[in-house]
Design a protein around this motif. Structure first.
Motif, short mmCIF file in Angstrom:
data_model
loop_
_atom_site.label_atom_id
_atom_site.label_comp_id
_atom_site.label_asym_id
_atom_site.label_seq_id
_atom_site.Cartn_x
_atom_site.Cartn_y
_atom_site.Cartn_z
N UNK A 7 0.78 -1.12 0.06
CA UNK A 7 -0.15 0.04 0.01
C UNK A 7 0.75 1.36 -0.07
N UNK A 8 2.18 1.15 0.23
CA UNK A 8 2.99 2.39 0.28
C UNK A 8 4.52 2.15 -0.02
N UNK A 71 0.13 14.67 16.97
CA UNK A 71 -0.82 13.83 16.54
C UNK A 71 -1.87 14.46 15.29
N UNK A 72 -1.84 15.67 15.08
CA UNK A 72 -2.70 16.21 13.99
C UNK A 72 -1.95 15.73 12.63
N UNK A 73 -0.53 15.57 12.62
CA UNK A 73 0.12 15.20 11.56
C UNK A 73 -0.27 13.61 11.39
N UNK A 74 -0.07 12.87 12.39
CA UNK A 74 -0.17 11.33 12.40
C UNK A 74 -1.83 11.11 11.99
N UNK A 75 -2.84 11.87 12.63
CA UNK A 75 -4.31 11.70 12.12
C UNK A 75 -4.32 12.06 10.48
N UNK A 76 -3.57 13.23 9.97
CA UNK A 76 -3.71 13.48 8.69
C UNK A 76 -3.21 12.39 7.68
N UNK A 77 -1.99 11.88 8.18
CA UNK A 77 -1.57 10.71 7.47
C UNK A 77 -2.34 9.41 7.41
N UNK A 81 -4.21 7.81 3.93
CA UNK A 81 -3.83 6.42 3.71
C UNK A 81 -5.03 5.74 3.58
N UNK A 82 -6.04 6.00 4.52
CA UNK A 82 -7.29 5.39 4.54
C UNK A 82 -8.19 5.74 3.43
N UNK A 87 -2.61 2.19 -4.21
CA UNK A 87 -1.17 2.21 -3.57
C UNK A 87 -0.78 3.85 -3.31
N UNK A 88 -0.25 4.38 -2.27
CA UNK A 88 0.13 5.38 -1.97
C UNK A 88 1.59 5.80 -2.20
N UNK A 89 2.04 6.88 -2.65
CA UNK A 89 3.45 7.33 -2.90
C UNK A 89 3.75 8.48 -2.05
#
Length: 141
Positions: A7-8, A71-77, A81-82, A87-89
């Protein structure tokens, strides 16, 4: 480009001309983890966004600076992804920030830290520095 899993994949800085190859390789989303202006010769994120959107790719900008991860960056990532249709680049200066942010997002979603570390290691990235955060995020679920 380094493949983390199906996926990445992550890489160092790309330019607008690289987006065509990224699309041809089957990626559906590009995530930019590098702030504009980090280096004087780096392509602007908007130029890459325009190239991506012209080719029908989704684009997300989640810049990570030397201040670390929030946490905001983790949540945005996690949301990027979701929300990906395939597939993500992801890219930054070296691929390390993209890998670290992916790892934190995976742990927060309940991923096993040992598996996350192994995937990153197989791609050439060492998550030792963030392992305590991975364990804490995975245990917080």
């Amino acid at each position: 480009m380094r493949r983390i899993d199906d996926s990445l994949s992550v890489s160092p800085q790309i330019g607008p001309a690289d987006v065509t190859e990224i699309a041809r390789a089957g990626f559906t989303t590009i995530i930019n983890n590098r702030p504009d202006g980090e280096e004087t010769d780096q392509p602007e994120g908007d130029a890459i966004r325009t190239a991506a959107e012209t080719l029908g790719l989704d684009y997300a900008e989640i810049p990570v600076t030397s201040a670390g991860f929030s946490h905001a960056q983790v949540n945005a990532m996690r949301a990027a992804l979701d929300g990906a249709k395939g597939p993500v680049f992801a890219y930054c200066r070296s691929g390390t920030r993209s890998t670290n942010l992916w790892a934190l997002a995976e742990a927060k979603a309940g991923g096993d830290p040992d598996t996350i570390v192994a995937k990153a290691r197989a791609a050439g990235y060492d998550l030792t520095a963030i392992r305590p955060m991975l364990d804490a995020l995975a245990g917080a679920r």
